[in-house]
Write an enzyme that holds these catalytic residues in place. Structure first.
Site, PDB file in Angstrom:
ATOM      1  N   CYS A  85       0.834  -1.208   0.000  1.00  0.00           N
ATOM      2  CA  CYS A  85       0.000   0.000   0.000  1.00  0.00           C
ATOM      3  C   CYS A  85       0.869   1.260   0.000  1.00  0.00           C
ATOM      4  O   CYS A  85       1.511   1.577   1.015  1.00  0.00           O
ATOM      5  CB  CYS A  85      -0.925  -0.040   1.216  1.00  0.00           C
ATOM      6  SG  CYS A  85      -1.823   1.481   1.532  1.00  0.00           S
ATOM      7  N   CYS A  88      -0.097   3.931   2.565  1.00  0.00           N
ATOM      8  CA  CYS A  88       0.339   3.508   3.910  1.00  0.00           C
ATOM      9  C   CYS A  88       1.777   3.953   4.164  1.00  0.00           C
ATOM     10  O   CYS A  88       2.113   4.399   5.267  1.00  0.00           O
ATOM     11  CB  CYS A  88       0.242   1.987   4.054  1.00  0.00           C
ATOM     12  SG  CYS A  88      -1.418   1.307   3.902  1.00  0.00           S
TER      13      CYS A  88
END
Length: 318
Positions: A85, A88
């Site tokens: 991600c 993230c």
């Protein structure tokens, strides 16, 4: 333990000896304090200090219960992320920097959702990054997606206000040695409690909390005094039988749960209350939730029945 046991003194009222005492010396308390470090135990001589492995740390499904217990003392921010991600990777360093800047007023637990799918499911995560918090074992949704540092800090400022309103005002410290066993912090109140003088005990513990709202020992004592008051002159077996006869009676269930706790069956008490929470609504549901939280306080955050019941309560409520 049954109040009618042979070694109970007639003038002592309700016997709360089945309830773990946080103030027992090491030779009497046995393993009561085991795992305190993992669950956010007291550090040094400061009753508000919570020993943690670090202000930022990883957590998985096997260690999550200790995280829930820690949230009784200090707010826990949870970063749900995955290696693939990209947002993230943008958010994680911001979270770590902001959490560290608070100097231990909150901690950050990082959860890899790919490695811990049950935690992802428990929090109802649909996309990542997702940031939630725990206060007294209860989830607090914060935000999804990567945000700039000022917005992250604004969320955490509000989280700390909410934590303070709920009495979660501890501060995390790292690298502290385990504390030496100490005697009772409120000896007069504890003596009154041991004698079954619940009015005096309650008054003394309330006075202590008025002076220090974060006093964990006073909260613990006040919860035990309330339990004793509710059960005085009651026969635990009768209360349990009445609730078993009418499983939908909320008041009977609460009384039976009290009786089960002092009889040493905390797991049964929590199962009874949480089962009713799943089917109740409105004021009844709230009264059941509050009784569960009260019994959490009676038993202590690191009691195995409490750590298991916190997860069950979270699922029942959300």
């Amino acid at each position: 333990m049954d109040p009618s046991q042979e070694n109970a003194q007639p003038d002592q009222g309700l016997d709360l000896s089945a309830v773990r005492s946080k103030n027992m010396p090491a030779d009497q308390g046995g393993q009561a304090g085991a795992g305190a470090g993992a669950a956010g135990g007291q550090a040094g001589g400061d009753p508000n200090a919570v020993a943690v492995p670090g202000l930022v740390f990883d957590v998985d499904e096997s260690t999550f219960t200790s995280l829930v217990a820690m949230s009784d003392r200090v707010p826990v921010v949870i970063d749900l992320w995955a290696e693939w991600c990209e947002p993230c990777k943008q958010l994680s360093p911001i979270l770590e920097h902001v959490v560290t800047s608070y100097g231990g007023r909150l901690v950050l637990a990082k959860v890899d959702v790919d490695a811990n799918p049950r935690l992802q499911q428990a929090f109802g995560v649909q996309s990542i990054p997702t940031v939630v918090a725990l206060i007294k074992g209860q989830p607090v949704p914060l935000f999804q997606s990567a945000l700039p540092e000022p917005q992250v800090q604004a969320y955490f400022d509000e989280l700390l206000k909410l934590a303070g309103e709920n009495g979660v005002t501890g501060h995390a410290v790292t690298g502290e040695a385990e504390p030496e066993p100490a005697g009772p912090a409120h000896p007069e109140a504890e003596e009154a409690l041991a004698k079954g003088d619940f009015d005096t005990a309650e008054s003394l513990f309330k006075a202590a909390l008025a002076n220090s709202p974060a006093d964990e020992e006073a909260k613990f004592g006040l919860a035990r005094a309330g339990l004793g008051r509710r059960l005085i002159d009651q026969e635990p077996a009768d209360l349990i039988a009445a609730a078993d006869a009418d499983p939908k009676d909320v008041e009977a269930a609460k009384a039976a749960a009290d009786a089960e706790v002092v009889s040493g069956n905390a797991a049964g008490a929590f199962n009874r209350l949480i089962s009713l929470i799943r089917t109740s609504t409105g004021d009844e549901k709230e009264s059941l939730r509050l009784r569960v939280l009260d019994l959490f306080e009676v038993l202590g955050a690191d009691d195995p029945a409490v750590t298991k019941a916190r997860t069950a309560l979270m699922r029942a409520l959300f």
